[in-house]
Scaffold this motif. Structure first.
Motif, PDB file in Angstrom:
ATOM      1  N   SER A  93      -0.213 -16.203  12.417  1.00 28.02           N
ATOM      2  CA  SER A  93       0.021 -15.211  11.379  1.00 28.02           C
ATOM      3  C   SER A  93      -1.190 -15.144  10.460  1.00 28.02           C
ATOM      4  O   SER A  93      -2.129 -15.939  10.576  1.00 28.02           O
ATOM      5  CB  SER A  93       1.262 -15.597  10.556  1.00 28.02           C
ATOM      6  OG  SER A  93       0.992 -16.752   9.775  1.00 28.02           O
ATOM      7  N   GLU A  94      -1.155 -14.209   9.519  1.00 27.05           N
ATOM      8  CA  GLU A  94      -2.254 -14.100   8.559  1.00 27.05           C
ATOM      9  C   GLU A  94      -2.350 -15.346   7.681  1.00 27.05           C
ATOM     10  O   GLU A  94      -3.432 -15.683   7.193  1.00 27.05           O
ATOM     11  CB  GLU A  94      -2.072 -12.865   7.671  1.00 27.05           C
ATOM     12  CG  GLU A  94      -2.251 -11.533   8.399  1.00 27.05           C
ATOM     13  CD  GLU A  94      -1.003 -11.101   9.169  1.00 27.05           C
ATOM     14  OE1 GLU A  94       0.003 -11.861   9.174  1.00 27.05           O
ATOM     15  OE2 GLU A  94      -1.026 -10.009   9.761  1.00 27.05           O
ATOM     16  N   GLY A  99      -5.582 -17.902  10.779  1.00 28.02           N
ATOM     17  CA  GLY A  99      -5.639 -16.610  10.103  1.00 28.02           C
ATOM     18  C   GLY A  99      -6.405 -16.681   8.803  1.00 28.02           C
ATOM     19  O   GLY A  99      -7.228 -15.810   8.495  1.00 28.02           O
ATOM     20  N   SER A 123      -4.179 -10.226  14.278  1.00 28.86           N
ATOM     21  CA  SER A 123      -3.346 -11.426  14.160  1.00 28.86           C
ATOM     22  C   SER A 123      -2.100 -11.334  15.039  1.00 28.86           C
ATOM     23  O   SER A 123      -1.847 -10.316  15.684  1.00 28.86           O
ATOM     24  CB  SER A 123      -2.919 -11.617  12.701  1.00 28.86           C
ATOM     25  OG  SER A 123      -4.034 -11.646  11.825  1.00 28.86           O
TER      26      SER A 123
END
Length: 389
Positions: A93-94, A99, A123
């Motif tokens: 994920s970000e 990320g 992402s």
């Protein structure tokens, strides 16, 4: 040292670190990903600039000329260079470590180049799995892929050195950064990556590890014996934990919580943030800080693409990696501490192993070290161990 608190159930969330299981190569690996790679190529081609030269004029990157350190003025050293776009893809994920690293890398590269280099981030596996991302890097469909070392073993077998149990268990983050990014070991890795047509830009970590959780309090090495443990489907993990005395059972990550809940297994190993994200503290009582497996991420590019870049661009990318490798140490550490506090507050008891116990685990791991040597040869193993010691 032990801690105890009251459990407050929390909703499952994306792991802060973004841990994934060991990548296993199937016999039809190439065939399995060919079609998806073709689709990725078509999708990415419409959005990305994939070479240093273009038929028309260079695209003006967003924010050009407005970022700190701009080199786009009439007399700037980058003024004569073609503006380029780089795509950075990862499975996390970000907010996962891979990320957050990408965001920091993007900011530094775009600022140092005055906007002549734009980094586009993809992402959550948007550009495919880790293995597919590496294939796309080699095809120049994307330019950079970020991931843990394990998914790249199929391309760079020498990355199996990261499966050596407890290799970094007593090292500090600064010492590990030196080993991974500034040592003879990194020089050796560069050669192995080159053999696969890849360039490893560098690694990030924070001296954070996969740890052991159980429904039994672990106070000595003897206490591991007889536990029914979930392991990833990885030959070295299975061997190590078997030698530790556990009865090992490979279980897919998606089935881990249920397997712990119904008693199929009573112990497992994962990073603390993964324990939190998977709500495993609802079905586990104890954490033992075994530090048996380092958590690290890396960025890879196509070596031919990197070599084709102007020297000034190469220097910008490498400087950004060096800066972020140091800066991310505290980010990893903070996320790990947050997960630690959450587990303690939720009622788990956490045991910190002694130096003697770590040494005992390392002794037990010797047969695994021999197995890795047999698989990839002595050179890579010795390069890592010499860099650590």
């Amino acid at each position: 040292m032990y801690f105890k608190g009251n459990w407050q159930s929390t909703a499952e969330k994306e792991p802060a670190f973004g841990h994934v299981g060991m990548f296993q190569t199937s016999p039809n690996f190439k065939e399995e990903i060919t079609m998806k790679r073709k689709m990725l190529t078509l999708a990415a081609a419409a959005a990305l600039t994939l070479s240093l030269t273009a038929c028309g004029g260079p695209q003006a990157p967003s924010g050009s000329g407005s970022q700190p350190g701009s080199q786009t003025g009439a007399s700037g050293p980058l003024d004569s260079l073609e503006a380029i776009e780089l795509s950075y893809a990862h499975m996390g994920s970000e907010t996962a470590m891979v990320g957050q690293w990408g965001q920091s890398f993007k900011q530094k590269v775009e600022a140092a180049s005055g906007g002549k280099i734009t980094v586009n981030i993809f992402s959550n596996g948007e550009m495919g799995s880790d293995a597919e991302a590496i294939e796309s890097v080699l095809d120049n469909t994307i330019q950079i892929a970020g991931m843990q070392p394990s998914p790249a073993v199929a391309f760079v077998p020498e990355l199996s050195v990261f499966d050596l149990p407890c290799a970094f268990s007593t090292s500090t983050a600064e010492e590990i950064n030196q080993v991974l990014n500034q040592s003879e070991f990194k020089t050796s890795l560069d050669g192995y990556f080159a053999n696969a047509g890849l360039k490893c830009l560098g690694f990030t970590q924070g001296a954070t590890f996969r740890e052991f959780s159980s429904n039994k309090k672990i106070e000595s090495i003897e206490d591991f014996k007889g536990l029914n443990m979930r392991v990833m489907d990885n030959q070295y993990q299975i061997k190590f934990w078997g030698d530790m005395g556990c009865n090992t059972t490979p279980v897919p990550g998606a089935e881990l919580y249920m397997s712990l809940q119904n008693g199929l297994v009573d112990s497992q190993e994962n990073a603390l943030d993964t324990v939190v994200a998977g709500s495993m503290n609802e079905v586990q009582d104890y954490i033992t800080l075994t530090h048996h497996s380092l958590y690290t991420n890396m960025m890879v590019m196509s070596k031919s693409y990197f070599d084709s870049l102007p020297a000034a661009y190469q220097e910008i990318l490498e400087a950004a990696i060096a800066e972020t490798a140091s800066e991310m140490i505290s980010v990893y550490a903070e996320a790990n501490q947050t997960a630690y506090n959450t587990l303690v507050d939720g009622g788990m008891e956490i045991n910190e192993m002694s130096e003697d116990q770590h040494a005992e685990m390392l002794k037990i791991a010797e047969p695994v070290y021999n197995s890795v040597r047999e698989k990839i040869g002595d050179e890579a193993v010795d390069a890592l161990l010499n860099a650590i010691h």
